[in-house]
Design a protein around this motif. Structure first.
Motif, PDB file in Angstrom:
ATOM      1  N   VAL A 129     -51.789-158.636  38.831  1.00 51.33           N
ATOM      2  CA  VAL A 129     -50.831-157.586  39.098  1.00 51.33           C
ATOM      3  C   VAL A 129     -49.532-157.652  38.158  1.00 51.33           C
ATOM      4  O   VAL A 129     -49.103-158.738  38.179  1.00 51.33           O
ATOM      5  N   LYS A 130     -49.427-156.722  37.604  1.00 52.08           N
ATOM      6  CA  LYS A 130     -47.839-156.363  36.963  1.00 52.08           C
ATOM      7  C   LYS A 130     -46.787-155.974  37.697  1.00 52.08           C
ATOM      8  O   LYS A 130     -45.958-156.310  37.762  1.00 52.08           O
ATOM      9  N   ASP A 131     -46.902-154.778  38.282  1.00 52.13           N
ATOM     10  CA  ASP A 131     -45.929-154.046  39.104  1.00 52.13           C
ATOM     11  C   ASP A 131     -46.880-153.624  40.309  1.00 52.13           C
ATOM     12  O   ASP A 131     -47.722-153.008  40.278  1.00 52.13           O
ATOM     13  N   PRO A 132     -46.273-154.406  41.665  1.00 50.74           N
ATOM     14  CA  PRO A 132     -46.997-154.166  42.839  1.00 50.74           C
ATOM     15  C   PRO A 132     -46.558-152.552  43.369  1.00 50.74           C
ATOM     16  O   PRO A 132     -45.919-151.987  42.702  1.00 50.74           O
ATOM     17  N   VAL A 133     -47.552-152.456  44.206  1.00 55.55           N
ATOM     18  CA  VAL A 133     -47.184-151.050  44.827  1.00 55.55           C
ATOM     19  C   VAL A 133     -46.051-150.531  45.152  1.00 55.55           C
ATOM     20  O   VAL A 133     -45.345-151.311  45.893  1.00 55.55           O
ATOM     21  N   THR A 146     -49.300-151.280  38.839  1.00 53.21           N
ATOM     22  CA  THR A 146     -50.089-151.575  37.542  1.00 53.21           C
ATOM     23  C   THR A 146     -50.542-153.014  37.513  1.00 53.21           C
ATOM     24  O   THR A 146     -49.997-153.919  38.286  1.00 53.21           O
ATOM     25  N   VAL A 147     -51.791-153.211  36.851  1.00 53.31           N
ATOM     26  CA  VAL A 147     -52.240-154.454  36.720  1.00 53.31           C
ATOM     27  C   VAL A 147     -52.643-154.717  35.356  1.00 53.31           C
ATOM     28  O   VAL A 147     -52.556-153.605  34.673  1.00 53.31           O
ATOM     29  N   GLU A 195     -59.263-155.127  45.223  1.00 50.97           N
ATOM     30  CA  GLU A 195     -60.532-155.225  44.408  1.00 50.97           C
ATOM     31  C   GLU A 195     -60.443-155.708  43.008  1.00 50.97           C
ATOM     32  O   GLU A 195     -61.261-156.466  42.452  1.00 50.97           O
ATOM     33  N   VAL A 196     -59.609-155.028  42.353  1.00 54.20           N
ATOM     34  CA  VAL A 196     -59.410-155.234  40.807  1.00 54.20           C
ATOM     35  C   VAL A 196     -58.853-156.780  40.585  1.00 54.20           C
ATOM     36  O   VAL A 196     -59.143-157.192  39.648  1.00 54.20           O
ATOM     37  N   THR A 197     -57.860-157.128  41.680  1.00 52.93           N
ATOM     38  CA  THR A 197     -57.295-158.580  41.264  1.00 52.93           C
ATOM     39  C   THR A 197     -58.489-159.645  41.678  1.00 52.93           C
ATOM     40  O   THR A 197     -58.597-160.541  40.813  1.00 52.93           O
TER      41      THR A 197
END
Length: 118
Positions: A88-92, A103-104, A80-82
């Motif tokens: 995306v900075k650090d994926p799940v 993190t995004v 949703e946020v992307t």
């Protein structure tokens, strides 16, 4: 937009250069002793919030505090946020005990965290 009562800011991580010096300052500020105390992380639980100290910014190389929104479905919220414009900075990833974090960055480069407990 979606949202629920289970979502919200509950965790803020602070990078610190000297854990031994920072720990008593945060203990005095929050009025509680650490609930987690290790060489790689010190965490405090106060007033429904979790404040964490990460020496040297940790493996994610944090350079400023990162606020984590607790969400019920991290993959859905990340999507949703992307779509809304975050990157995306650090994926799940699982950080232990079934806790998932990602993190995004927002359009200005601010780092925003997402956290899902099992």
């Amino acid at each position: 937009m979606t949202g629920s009562a289970t979502e919200g800011i509950k965790t803020v991580l602070h990078p610190v250069s000297d854990l031994a010096k920072a720990k008593p300052v945060y203990a005095a500020l929050l009025g509680v002793e650490p609930s987690a105390d290790a060489a790689y992380y010190v965490g405090f639980d106060a007033a429904g919030q979790h404040i964490g100290l990460v020496p040297g910014g940790g493996p994610q190389a944090m350079t400023s505090p990162v606020t984590y929104w607790h969400v019920p479905d991290i993959e859905a919220k990340l999507a949703e946020v992307t779509v809304a414009g975050a990157t995306v900075k650090d994926p799940v990833r699982d950080v232990g005990g079934g806790r998932l974090v990602a993190t995004v960055t927002d359009p200005d480069g601010n780092v925003l965290g997402l956290l899902q407990d099992r």
